[in-house]
Design a protein around this motif. Structure first.
Motif, PDB file in Angstrom:
ATOM      1  N   LEU A   1      40.833  71.311  41.937  1.00  0.00           N
ATOM      2  CA  LEU A   1      39.741  71.039  42.951  1.00  0.00           C
ATOM      3  C   LEU A   1      39.095  69.528  42.620  1.00  0.00           C
ATOM      4  CD1 LEU A   1      38.134  72.001  45.014  1.00  0.00           C
ATOM      5  CD2 LEU A   1      36.338  72.821  43.185  1.00  0.00           C
ATOM      6  N   VAL A   2      39.348  68.898  41.368  1.00  0.00           N
ATOM      7  CA  VAL A   2      38.540  67.597  41.005  1.00  0.00           C
ATOM      8  C   VAL A   2      39.645  66.550  41.808  1.00  0.00           C
ATOM      9  CG1 VAL A   2      38.080  65.952  39.322  1.00  0.00           C
ATOM     10  CG2 VAL A   2      37.225  68.461  39.232  1.00  0.00           C
ATOM     11  N   ILE A   3      41.067  67.190  41.462  1.00  0.00           N
ATOM     12  CA  ILE A   3      41.910  66.104  42.032  1.00  0.00           C
ATOM     13  C   ILE A   3      42.218  65.765  43.332  1.00  0.00           C
ATOM     14  CG2 ILE A   3      44.600  65.699  42.182  1.00  0.00           C
ATOM     15  CD1 ILE A   3      44.703  66.811  39.215  1.00  0.00           C
ATOM     16  N   PHE A   4      41.788  67.135  43.931  1.00  0.00           N
ATOM     17  CA  PHE A   4      41.730  67.044  45.603  1.00  0.00           C
ATOM     18  C   PHE A   4      40.753  66.490  46.110  1.00  0.00           C
ATOM     19  CE2 PHE A   4      40.277  69.291  49.463  1.00  0.00           C
ATOM     20  CZ  PHE A   4      41.154  68.994  50.220  1.00  0.00           C
TER      21      PHE A   4
ATOM     22  N   GLN B   1      38.516  61.346  48.857  1.00  0.00           N
ATOM     23  CA  GLN B   1      37.723  60.235  48.655  1.00  0.00           C
ATOM     24  C   GLN B   1      38.709  58.782  48.828  1.00  0.00           C
ATOM     25  OE1 GLN B   1      34.274  59.656  48.558  1.00  0.00           O
ATOM     26  NE2 GLN B   1      34.236  61.886  48.879  1.00  0.00           N
ATOM     27  N   LEU B   2      39.790  58.869  48.335  1.00  0.00           N
ATOM     28  CA  LEU B   2      40.664  57.818  48.158  1.00  0.00           C
ATOM     29  C   LEU B   2      41.215  57.619  49.761  1.00  0.00           C
ATOM     30  CD1 LEU B   2      42.202  55.575  47.015  1.00  0.00           C
ATOM     31  CD2 LEU B   2      44.035  57.168  46.493  1.00  0.00           C
TER      32      LEU B   2
END
Length: 388
Positions: free
Chosen positions: A48-51, A56-57
């Motif tokens: 979830l954090v990576i997604f 954002q990127l």
């Protein structure tokens, strides 16, 4: 900054709870339609954090690309505005140096994409006025007038330029649009004073002068001088019109003004013109007893005639009081001169010239000497006048 702090908090929180999750990874089961996902809670949180980071990127990349596309499309407009600011600056510097040709050219270039086009056009009009380029000046003013807030400024400027150009009638038409009153700005009142004086519109000048004094747009000595010139002109014009106008003008003066010798003298000359000689002489004689002045003596020399014997006697009786007053001597000399009594006229002209060297008095004395056949003395007198 807040976003970074949130990220930092999540990382720290992960450090704290990771020892507890190492032994108990938990179990997560997700079913969406025909799709099923089984994983541990730790992996799900990390995913979830990576997604979120990838999201954002992607947002950053999309915004950057959009700004790049829009910026490249509007880039020429930015260049034009930047160039306009540069031209305006160069024009202002040229105005300061009074390089009118360069100032006009720069201000016109800066007006197209400038922040305040009306300001550039007014500056260009000023530069054109100094170069006597009337057509260009009028064109710039007409363009500047399209800005609603600049209408009065343009009208004031146009009035000033027309006055400097000598187009008094056109300047008056433009000034009437501004309608100078006590609520008008000081530059408009100053323009009104200058224009009315140039047109010799003494009635209008009489009305505007108190406003000019209240707004302190001129020094006190200039105001007094202009007021005096206006009042004298009004009295002369009224005297040349009719008796009613003369009386109206006389009572238009303030009480203190009606006590001034110059105004009394002019009023008395006007009364004499309308067959009120007796009142005129009484007025002058009364002033002669209280505060004699050059204006009163000059008025007496114009009002009195050879038939006014009694008035002449009263004037001669004052010789002891005015033996050192050159204006008194000149007054009597003129009275005898106009009566062709050249003998007595010469006596009084000599007294006047003895008290004060004056070119006109010396020439008058020379005229009398010539009438009496004293040609050599007359020639010497004229030489003395020439030396002055």
């Amino acid at each position: 900054m807040v976003r970074v702090l949130v990220y930092l908090g999540i990382i720290l929180l992960g450090f704290f709870i990771s020892p507890f999750l190492a032994g108990n990874k938990g179990y997560l089961y997700l079913a969406v339609g025909d799709y099923q996902v089984e994983t541990s809670i730790v992996f799900a949180v990390i995913a979830l954090v990576i997604f979120y980071s990838l999201l954002q990127l992607a947002e950053f990349v999309i915004v950057w690309v959009l700004n790049l596309i829009l910026g490249s499309r509007l880039l020429p407009e930015k260049w034009r505005k930047k160039a306009a600011r540069k031209h305006t600056l160069m024009g202002a510097l040229a105005l300061a140096e009074e390089d009118w040709a360069a100032a006009e050219k720069a201000m016109v270039k800066g007006a197209d994409k400038g922040e305040i086009p009306a300001l550039n056009l007014l500056a260009a009009a000023r530069a054109a006025q100094h170069q006597n380029n009337i057509a260009a000046r009028d064109e710039y003013l007409a363009k500047a007038e399209l800005e609603p807030l600049a209408t009065k400024a343009v009208s004031t400027t146009r009035t000033r330029y027309l006055l400097q150009q000598g187009e008094l009638a056109l300047a008056r038409e433009e000034l009437d649009k501004l309608n100078p009153t006590s609520k008008s700005k000081a530059p408009v009142i100053k323009l009104a004073v200058d224009l009315y004086k140039a047109q010799q519109d003494w009635q209008a000048l009489k009305l505007i002068l108190p406003i000019a004094s209240k707004k302190q747009i001129m020094a006190d000595d200039i105001f007094k001088k202009l007021t005096f010139e206006t009042n004298i002109a009004l009295l002369k014009n009224a005297a040349s019109t009719n008796e009613q106008e003369l009386e109206k003008c006389w009572h238009w003066l303030s009480r203190s003004e009606r006590k001034q010798a110059e105004y009394i003298a002019e009023y008395a000359i006007g009364l004499n013109r309308y067959n009120q000689k007796e009142q005129s002489i009484k007025l002058l004689q009364k002033q002669l007893k209280t505060s004699p002045s050059k204006a009163i003596f000059e008025a007496l020399s114009q009002v009195l005639t050879p038939s006014d014997v009694e008035a002449k006697k009263q004037l001669l009786a004052l010789e002891a009081n005015f033996e050192d007053n050159v204006d008194y001597q000149v007054c009597l000399a003129k009275l005898y001169h106009q009566n062709h009594d050249y003998h007595n006229a010469k006596i009084w002209w000599q007294k006047a010239c003895y008290l004060q060297d004056d070119i006109s008095n010396l020439h008058a004395l020379a005229d009398v000497q010539e009438h009496q056949g004293e040609l050599n003395r007359a020639l010497q007198t004229r030489r003395n006048a020439a030396k002055l």
